[in-house]
Design a protein around this motif. Structure first.
Motif, mmCIF file in Angstrom:
data_model
loop_
_atom_site.group_PDB
_atom_site.id
_atom_site.type_symbol
_atom_site.label_atom_id
_atom_site.label_comp_id
_atom_site.label_asym_id
_atom_site.label_seq_id
_atom_site.Cartn_x
_atom_site.Cartn_y
_atom_site.Cartn_z
ATOM 1 N N SER A 139 0.855 -1.184 0.000
ATOM 2 C CA SER A 139 0.000 0.000 0.000
ATOM 3 C C SER A 139 0.891 1.234 0.000
ATOM 4 N N LEU A 140 0.828 2.027 -1.083
ATOM 5 C CA LEU A 140 1.650 3.232 -1.203
ATOM 6 C C LEU A 140 0.755 4.454 -1.346
ATOM 7 N N SER A 141 1.116 5.516 -0.674
ATOM 8 C CA SER A 141 0.431 6.782 -0.896
ATOM 9 C C SER A 141 0.749 7.270 -2.307
ATOM 10 N N PHE A 142 -0.256 7.801 -3.008
ATOM 11 C CA PHE A 142 -0.011 8.311 -4.356
ATOM 12 C C PHE A 142 1.050 9.412 -4.347
ATOM 13 N N SER A 143 1.116 10.174 -3.255
ATOM 14 C CA SER A 143 2.096 11.259 -3.182
ATOM 15 C C SER A 143 3.536 10.734 -3.135
ATOM 16 N N GLU A 144 3.719 9.456 -2.787
ATOM 17 C CA GLU A 144 5.058 8.849 -2.759
ATOM 18 C C GLU A 144 5.532 8.442 -4.147
ATOM 19 N N ILE A 145 4.607 8.255 -5.074
ATOM 20 C CA ILE A 145 4.936 7.680 -6.382
ATOM 21 C C ILE A 145 5.306 8.783 -7.363
ATOM 22 N N ILE A 146 6.478 8.667 -7.962
ATOM 23 C CA ILE A 146 6.937 9.658 -8.938
ATOM 24 C C ILE A 146 6.446 9.301 -10.330
ATOM 25 N N TYR A 147 6.626 8.029 -10.715
ATOM 26 C CA TYR A 147 6.098 7.591 -12.013
ATOM 27 C C TYR A 147 6.000 6.070 -12.059
ATOM 28 N N PHE A 148 5.168 5.611 -13.000
ATOM 29 C CA PHE A 148 5.027 4.184 -13.293
ATOM 30 C C PHE A 148 5.731 3.900 -14.612
ATOM 31 N N GLU A 149 6.415 2.777 -14.682
ATOM 32 C CA GLU A 149 7.103 2.365 -15.904
ATOM 33 C C GLU A 149 6.635 0.970 -16.301
ATOM 34 N N LYS A 150 6.052 0.866 -17.492
ATOM 35 C CA LYS A 150 5.577 -0.416 -17.989
ATOM 36 C C LYS A 150 6.739 -1.181 -18.605
ATOM 37 N N ASN A 151 6.904 -2.431 -18.210
ATOM 38 C CA ASN A 151 7.977 -3.273 -18.730
ATOM 39 C C ASN A 151 7.381 -4.642 -19.060
ATOM 40 N N LYS A 152 6.929 -4.780 -20.310
ATOM 41 C CA LYS A 152 6.197 -5.976 -20.739
ATOM 42 C C LYS A 152 4.953 -6.140 -19.868
ATOM 43 N N ARG A 153 4.809 -7.249 -19.161
ATOM 44 C CA ARG A 153 3.623 -7.459 -18.329
ATOM 45 C C ARG A 153 3.746 -6.764 -16.976
ATOM 46 N N SER A 154 4.956 -6.397 -16.613
ATOM 47 C CA SER A 154 5.194 -5.811 -15.298
ATOM 48 C C SER A 154 5.024 -4.290 -15.310
ATOM 49 N N THR A 159 9.543 5.307 -6.602
ATOM 50 C CA THR A 159 9.393 6.252 -5.498
ATOM 51 C C THR A 159 10.776 6.851 -5.218
ATOM 52 N N PRO A 160 10.886 7.856 -4.354
ATOM 53 C CA PRO A 160 12.208 8.456 -4.089
ATOM 54 C C PRO A 160 13.238 7.467 -3.564
ATOM 55 N N SER A 161 12.802 6.435 -2.865
ATOM 56 C CA SER A 161 13.765 5.542 -2.217
ATOM 57 C C SER A 161 13.761 4.104 -2.731
ATOM 58 N N ASP A 162 12.666 3.698 -3.412
ATOM 59 C CA ASP A 162 12.567 2.298 -3.829
ATOM 60 C C ASP A 162 11.881 2.180 -5.188
ATOM 61 N N ILE A 163 12.037 0.998 -5.783
ATOM 62 C CA ILE A 163 11.292 0.638 -6.988
ATOM 63 C C ILE A 163 10.534 -0.647 -6.684
ATOM 64 N N TYR A 164 9.205 -0.582 -6.815
ATOM 65 C CA TYR A 164 8.360 -1.741 -6.569
ATOM 66 C C TYR A 164 7.903 -2.310 -7.910
ATOM 67 N N GLU A 165 7.347 -3.501 -7.861
ATOM 68 C CA GLU A 165 6.918 -4.159 -9.096
ATOM 69 C C GLU A 165 5.580 -4.847 -8.883
ATOM 70 N N THR A 166 4.753 -4.825 -9.920
ATOM 71 C CA THR A 166 3.506 -5.569 -9.897
ATOM 72 C C THR A 166 3.158 -5.976 -11.325
ATOM 73 N N ILE A 167 2.169 -6.817 -11.475
ATOM 74 C CA ILE A 167 1.699 -7.241 -12.796
ATOM 75 C C ILE A 167 0.359 -6.561 -13.046
ATOM 76 N N LEU A 168 0.307 -5.729 -14.100
ATOM 77 C CA LEU A 168 -0.911 -4.960 -14.349
ATOM 78 C C LEU A 168 -0.911 -4.451 -15.787
ATOM 79 N N GLN A 169 -2.051 -4.532 -16.448
ATOM 80 C CA GLN A 169 -2.174 -3.956 -17.774
ATOM 81 C C GLN A 169 -2.312 -2.441 -17.676
ATOM 82 N N THR A 170 -1.919 -1.753 -18.730
ATOM 83 C CA THR A 170 -1.936 -0.290 -18.707
ATOM 84 C C THR A 170 -3.331 0.259 -18.433
ATOM 85 N N ARG A 171 -4.342 -0.301 -19.071
ATOM 86 C CA ARG A 171 -5.706 0.192 -18.876
ATOM 87 C C ARG A 171 -6.143 0.041 -17.422
ATOM 88 N N ALA A 172 -5.788 -1.080 -16.812
ATOM 89 C CA ALA A 172 -6.132 -1.311 -15.411
ATOM 90 C C ALA A 172 -5.363 -0.359 -14.499
#
Length: 237
Positions: A139-154, A159-172
């Motif tokens: 669970s991340l606050s939207f204010s913590e997120i700088i940008y999302f980067e799509k990498n194939k299915r991932s 964020t300023p301190s970490d990079i998290y990963e999830t599986i999600l389509q762009t539309r979703a």
């Protein structure tokens, strides 16, 4: 959520009047510290963090601009609202990334619109981006997120301190983010609040108070993204 506010004015009557207006606006929203000396405020900055500063400009031995410069060394994004009797300072105050500028006397009509925008800028709606990865819930606050980067299915979540990963389509992904996010490329969705500069092929975003990051903007999204970003930024400036 409580907003920590530092009020600095060497005239106690004015500082108290500003405090009273804040408490009348919403007594449960603000945690207020009053400083009659700018030197005292600067002494405490290293050990104290504030979400919002309301500063006088004219002090006997120091300018409020110098106080703001000290604040900006450690915090580039927190809103600073200047209070002054003179319009002549306008050009100088905006050089320290000023959020707003109010001429004395401070009234509801002048202060409350600035507070409305500061609250919106601080993103205090407590909204969260919820996701899972490898069966772990995040669970991340939207204010913590700088940008999302799509990498194939991932999706990489920067964020300023970490990079998290999830599986999600762009539309979703677009359906899950709040209004502060704009798609600028097939593979990139950026938080407008972090945007520092836009050119024809890149966006420069603030990674933290000292570093920036370059995010590509494609020709396909250039016009629409630029328009959306500028329109959204008007709410914050």
């Amino acid at each position: 959520m409580v907003i920590r506010v530092a009020i600095c004015d060497d005239v106690p009557v004015i500082a108290k009047a500003i405090e009273d207006l804040l408490l009348e606006y919403d007594s449960s929203l603000f945690e207020i510290d009053i400083f009659y000396s700018p030197f005292r405020l600067m002494e405490l900055l290293e050990g104290n963090t504030y979400d919002l500063f309301i500063l006088d400009i004219e002090f006997p031995n120091l300018s409020g601009i110098e106080v703001a410069e000290t604040i900006r060394k450690n915090n580039f994004t927190c809103p600073i609202i200047f209070i002054t009797s003179f319009k002549e300072y306008m050009e100088k105050v905006f050089k320290v990334n000023t959020f707003d500028y109010i001429l004395k006397p401070v009234t509801k009509d002048k202060l409350y619109p600035a507070l409305n925008r500061a609250i919106k800028y601080l993103d205090l709606d407590n909204s969260k981006f919820l996701f899972t990865f490898n069966k772990v819930f995040y669970s991340l606050s939207f204010s913590e997120i700088i940008y999302f980067e799509k990498n194939k299915r991932s999706v990489l979540i920067h964020t300023p301190s970490d990079i998290y990963e999830t599986i999600l389509q762009t539309r979703a992904l677009l359906s899950k983010v709040n209004d502060n996010f704009v798609q600028v490329h097939t593979s990139f969705i950026v938080n407008v609040r972090c945007v520092k500069q836009i050119t024809n092929n890149i966006i420069i975003a603030n990674l933290n108070d000292k570093e920036t990051v370059e995010i590509p903007i494609s020709r396909k999204f250039l016009d629409s993204a630029r328009k959306q970003i500028l329109m959204k930024l008007r709410d914050f400036i």
